[in-house]
Design a protein around this motif. Structure first.
Motif, PDB file in Angstrom:
ATOM      1  N   PHE A  97      56.744  62.788  61.445  1.00  0.00           N
ATOM      2  CA  PHE A  97      57.120  64.203  61.360  1.00  0.00           C
ATOM      3  C   PHE A  97      58.600  64.379  61.742  1.00  0.00           C
ATOM      4  O   PHE A  97      59.347  65.090  61.059  1.00  0.00           O
ATOM      5  N   LEU A  98      59.016  63.742  62.835  1.00  0.00           N
ATOM      6  CA  LEU A  98      60.423  63.816  63.258  1.00  0.00           C
ATOM      7  C   LEU A  98      61.338  63.229  62.189  1.00  0.00           C
ATOM      8  O   LEU A  98      62.413  63.779  61.908  1.00  0.00           O
ATOM      9  N   HIS A  99      60.913  62.127  61.575  1.00  0.00           N
ATOM     10  CA  HIS A  99      61.700  61.499  60.517  1.00  0.00           C
ATOM     11  C   HIS A  99      61.934  62.463  59.358  1.00  0.00           C
ATOM     12  O   HIS A  99      63.061  62.592  58.849  1.00  0.00           O
ATOM     13  N   PHE A 100      60.892  63.152  58.954  1.00  0.00           N
ATOM     14  CA  PHE A 100      60.998  64.109  57.847  1.00  0.00           C
ATOM     15  C   PHE A 100      61.912  65.282  58.219  1.00  0.00           C
ATOM     16  O   PHE A 100      62.793  65.668  57.445  1.00  0.00           O
ATOM     17  N   ILE A 101      61.715  65.851  59.402  1.00  0.00           N
ATOM     18  CA  ILE A 101      62.499  67.012  59.834  1.00  0.00           C
ATOM     19  C   ILE A 101      63.975  66.652  59.969  1.00  0.00           C
ATOM     20  O   ILE A 101      64.868  67.399  59.534  1.00  0.00           O
ATOM     21  N   PHE A 102      64.269  65.497  60.554  1.00  0.00           N
ATOM     22  CA  PHE A 102      65.664  65.089  60.743  1.00  0.00           C
ATOM     23  C   PHE A 102      66.353  64.832  59.411  1.00  0.00           C
ATOM     24  O   PHE A 102      67.519  65.189  59.227  1.00  0.00           O
ATOM     25  N   ASN A 103      65.651  64.207  58.470  1.00  0.00           N
ATOM     26  CA  ASN A 103      66.248  63.978  57.153  1.00  0.00           C
ATOM     27  C   ASN A 103      66.513  65.289  56.426  1.00  0.00           C
ATOM     28  O   ASN A 103      67.562  65.458  55.787  1.00  0.00           O
ATOM     29  N   ALA A 104      65.552  66.219  56.514  1.00  0.00           N
ATOM     30  CA  ALA A 104      65.738  67.528  55.877  1.00  0.00           C
ATOM     31  C   ALA A 104      66.948  68.249  56.479  1.00  0.00           C
ATOM     32  O   ALA A 104      67.773  68.811  55.751  1.00  0.00           O
ATOM     33  N   ALA A 105      67.066  68.192  57.803  1.00  0.00           N
ATOM     34  CA  ALA A 105      68.214  68.820  58.472  1.00  0.00           C
ATOM     35  C   ALA A 105      69.514  68.152  58.042  1.00  0.00           C
ATOM     36  O   ALA A 105      70.532  68.821  57.814  1.00  0.00           O
ATOM     37  N   GLY A 106      69.485  66.824  57.900  1.00  0.00           N
ATOM     38  CA  GLY A 106      70.677  66.092  57.478  1.00  0.00           C
ATOM     39  C   GLY A 106      71.146  66.514  56.101  1.00  0.00           C
ATOM     40  O   GLY A 106      72.357  66.678  55.866  1.00  0.00           O
ATOM     41  N   LEU A 107      70.215  66.712  55.170  1.00  0.00           N
ATOM     42  CA  LEU A 107      70.580  67.128  53.814  1.00  0.00           C
ATOM     43  C   LEU A 107      71.101  68.568  53.795  1.00  0.00           C
ATOM     44  O   LEU A 107      72.048  68.886  53.069  1.00  0.00           O
ATOM     45  N   VAL A 108      70.490  69.431  54.600  1.00  0.00           N
ATOM     46  CA  VAL A 108      70.964  70.824  54.679  1.00  0.00           C
ATOM     47  C   VAL A 108      72.386  70.869  55.224  1.00  0.00           C
ATOM     48  O   VAL A 108      73.257  71.560  54.678  1.00  0.00           O
ATOM     49  N   PHE A 109      72.649  70.134  56.284  1.00  0.00           N
ATOM     50  CA  PHE A 109      73.995  70.102  56.856  1.00  0.00           C
ATOM     51  C   PHE A 109      74.998  69.453  55.897  1.00  0.00           C
ATOM     52  O   PHE A 109      76.172  69.850  55.869  1.00  0.00           O
ATOM     53  N   THR A 110      74.543  68.472  55.115  1.00  0.00           N
ATOM     54  CA  THR A 110      75.438  67.877  54.115  1.00  0.00           C
ATOM     55  C   THR A 110      75.845  68.920  53.084  1.00  0.00           C
ATOM     56  O   THR A 110      77.027  69.014  52.708  1.00  0.00           O
ATOM     57  N   PHE A 111      74.886  69.719  52.632  1.00  0.00           N
ATOM     58  CA  PHE A 111      75.190  70.790  51.667  1.00  0.00           C
ATOM     59  C   PHE A 111      76.163  71.799  52.272  1.00  0.00           C
ATOM     60  O   PHE A 111      77.117  72.231  51.615  1.00  0.00           O
ATOM     61  N   LEU A 112      75.955  72.162  53.533  1.00  0.00           N
ATOM     62  CA  LEU A 112      76.841  73.109  54.194  1.00  0.00           C
ATOM     63  C   LEU A 112      78.250  72.535  54.382  1.00  0.00           C
ATOM     64  O   LEU A 112      79.221  73.290  54.507  1.00  0.00           O
ATOM     65  N   ALA A 113      78.357  71.206  54.408  1.00  0.00           N
ATOM     66  CA  ALA A 113      79.663  70.563  54.606  1.00  0.00           C
ATOM     67  C   ALA A 113      80.473  70.452  53.326  1.00  0.00           C
ATOM     68  O   ALA A 113      81.649  70.088  53.369  1.00  0.00           O
ATOM     69  N   THR A 114      79.856  70.762  52.179  1.00  0.00           N
ATOM     70  CA  THR A 114      80.585  70.663  50.913  1.00  0.00           C
ATOM     71  C   THR A 114      81.589  71.809  50.787  1.00  0.00           C
ATOM     72  O   THR A 114      81.323  72.933  51.220  1.00  0.00           O
ATOM     73  N   ARG A 115      82.732  71.514  50.174  1.00  0.00           N
ATOM     74  CA  ARG A 115      83.790  72.516  49.997  1.00  0.00           C
ATOM     75  C   ARG A 115      83.519  73.425  48.801  1.00  0.00           C
ATOM     76  O   ARG A 115      83.969  74.559  48.769  1.00  0.00           O
ATOM     77  N   SER A 116      82.839  72.888  47.800  1.00  0.00           N
ATOM     78  CA  SER A 116      82.554  73.653  46.579  1.00  0.00           C
ATOM     79  C   SER A 116      81.363  73.021  45.884  1.00  0.00           C
ATOM     80  O   SER A 116      80.860  71.967  46.299  1.00  0.00           O
ATOM     81  N   ILE A 117      80.915  73.642  44.799  1.00  0.00           N
ATOM     82  CA  ILE A 117      79.774  73.125  44.052  1.00  0.00           C
ATOM     83  C   ILE A 117      80.088  71.760  43.459  1.00  0.00           C
ATOM     84  O   ILE A 117      79.197  70.938  43.244  1.00  0.00           O
ATOM     85  N   GLN A 118      81.397  71.496  43.238  1.00  0.00           N
ATOM     86  CA  GLN A 118      81.796  70.190  42.692  1.00  0.00           C
ATOM     87  C   GLN A 118      81.529  69.049  43.678  1.00  0.00           C
ATOM     88  O   GLN A 118      81.434  67.888  43.279  1.00  0.00           O
ATOM     89  N   GLN A 119      81.399  69.392  44.945  1.00  0.00           N
ATOM     90  CA  GLN A 119      81.146  68.358  45.950  1.00  0.00           C
ATOM     91  C   GLN A 119      79.655  68.176  46.253  1.00  0.00           C
ATOM     92  O   GLN A 119      79.299  67.471  47.189  1.00  0.00           O
ATOM     93  N   SER A 120      78.816  68.745  45.434  1.00  0.00           N
ATOM     94  CA  SER A 120      77.370  68.622  45.652  1.00  0.00           C
ATOM     95  C   SER A 120      76.906  67.171  45.577  1.00  0.00           C
ATOM     96  O   SER A 120      75.818  66.831  46.068  1.00  0.00           O
ATOM     97  N   TYR A 121      77.716  66.317  44.959  1.00  0.00           N
ATOM     98  CA  TYR A 121      77.346  64.901  44.883  1.00  0.00           C
ATOM     99  C   TYR A 121      77.203  64.284  46.271  1.00  0.00           C
ATOM    100  O   TYR A 121      76.512  63.265  46.438  1.00  0.00           O
TER     101      TYR A 121
END
Length: 312
Positions: A97-121
């Motif tokens: 459960f912790l593994h799933f939650i931490f990975n989900a949080a990591g992806l959300v924070f990665t999206f928030l760290a993008t400068r624009s839609i072009q950086q979605s990669y």
């Protein structure tokens, strides 16, 4: 079970010192290398995106440590029974459960760290890292050299993802100005140092943990080649690491960074020399355990050298 003991076990499970090291690496990249090079062009958004990137890196790394321990319970009962967490302080279901939650949080924070839609990669790249950590824990960890290379790449990835978050692909294609060129060169040098240092440490740890690995069918280098050949192989990579450090020291002299040169000599190159000397005499698991600890401090010393670029 005392709450303090569970909390201590949780921090041990997610390797808190390693997570602090990840944050420190990216903090030094941001404030000692990137900001001095791009100070006139920085905005508040840059700092906000950087903070999100650090959280993304920490959560994904923590999830990787959790899933690694989940699949290593049987081996760890032999190699380090006193430090066992999953199945002892935290249930297997709870760890997943912790593994799933931490990975989900990591992806959300990665999206928030993008400068624009072009950086979605960046989100898809970190998603790839999550799958790589999973497959490493399930399969590749027991495979000759592949597991060592994957872990070394993932440590270097902490530096590479920082670079990619600052530079979009079109900037690299169009060419680089002086600041971008220096930023690119330093990223390559530090990522290379992180990769080599971690690769050497992973090989050393394989020798240290060979008893438990052998009982569970792992095909690590010392099990397949024996200690003598493995020690020679590790020594060759130590020499390559020393050559890289010497190259960096020449680069520092070209930049007229004499204090950084002396630091690299005294705190990085000299310890590499002593590590090489100790390696040639190491035989027991205890000997290699000490070498593993030395490599961890060596990697830290190399990363801390970023502070010398702050006032340049």
């Amino acid at each position: 079970m005392p709450l303090v003991k569970v909390i201590a076990g949780f921090f041990r499970l997610i390797r808190l010192p390693n997570l602090i090291f990840i944050a420190l690496t990216q903090l030094l990249l941001q404030y000692c290398i990137y900001e001095p090079l791009y100070r006139p062009f920085l905005t508040f958004d840059d700092t906000r995106q950087f903070v999100f990137l650090v959280f993304a890196s920490i959560f994904i790394a923590a999830a990787g440590y959790i899933i690694n321990d989940y699949f290593d319970v049987d081996i760890d009962q032999i190699n380090k029974p006193s430090r066992l967490v999953i199945g002892k302080l935290i249930s297997k279901r709870g760890s997943i459960f912790l593994h799933f939650i931490f990975n989900a949080a990591g992806l959300v924070f990665t999206f928030l760290a993008t400068r624009s839609i072009q950086q979605s990669y960046l989100v898809f790249l970190n998603l790839g890292v999550i799958f790589l950590l999973w497959f490493y824990s399930v399969r590749f960890k027991k495979t000759l050299l592949i597991g060592n290379i994957i872990i070394s790449f993932l440590v270097a990835w902490v530096i590479v993802i920082f670079f990619l978050s600052k530079m979009d692909p079109m900037q690299l294609i169009r060419g680089a100005d002086k600041s971008q060129s220096i930023f690119y060169q330093l990223t390559i040098l530090y990522a290379g140092f992180a990769f080599l240092s971690t690769f050497i440490r992973e090989l050393i740890k394989d020798v240290e943990d060979q008893d438990g690995d052998r009982r569970h069918g792992c095909k690590t280098l010392p099990i397949m080649w024996g200690i003598v050949l493995t020690r020679t192989f590790i020594a060759s990579w130590v020499v390559i690491l020393a050559l890289l450090v010497i190259f960096v020291m020449v680069y520092l002299l070209q930049l007229k960074m004499r204090i950084a040169f002396l630091y690299s000599f005294g705190f990085v190159l000299v310890p590499i020399f002593f590590l090489f000397k100790k390696l040639t005499k190491s035989i027991t698991s205890k000997d290699f355990g000490k070498l593993s600890a030395r490599m961890k401090w060596l990697l830290l010393a190399g990363i801390i050298s970023m502070i010398f670029f702050y006032s340049r």
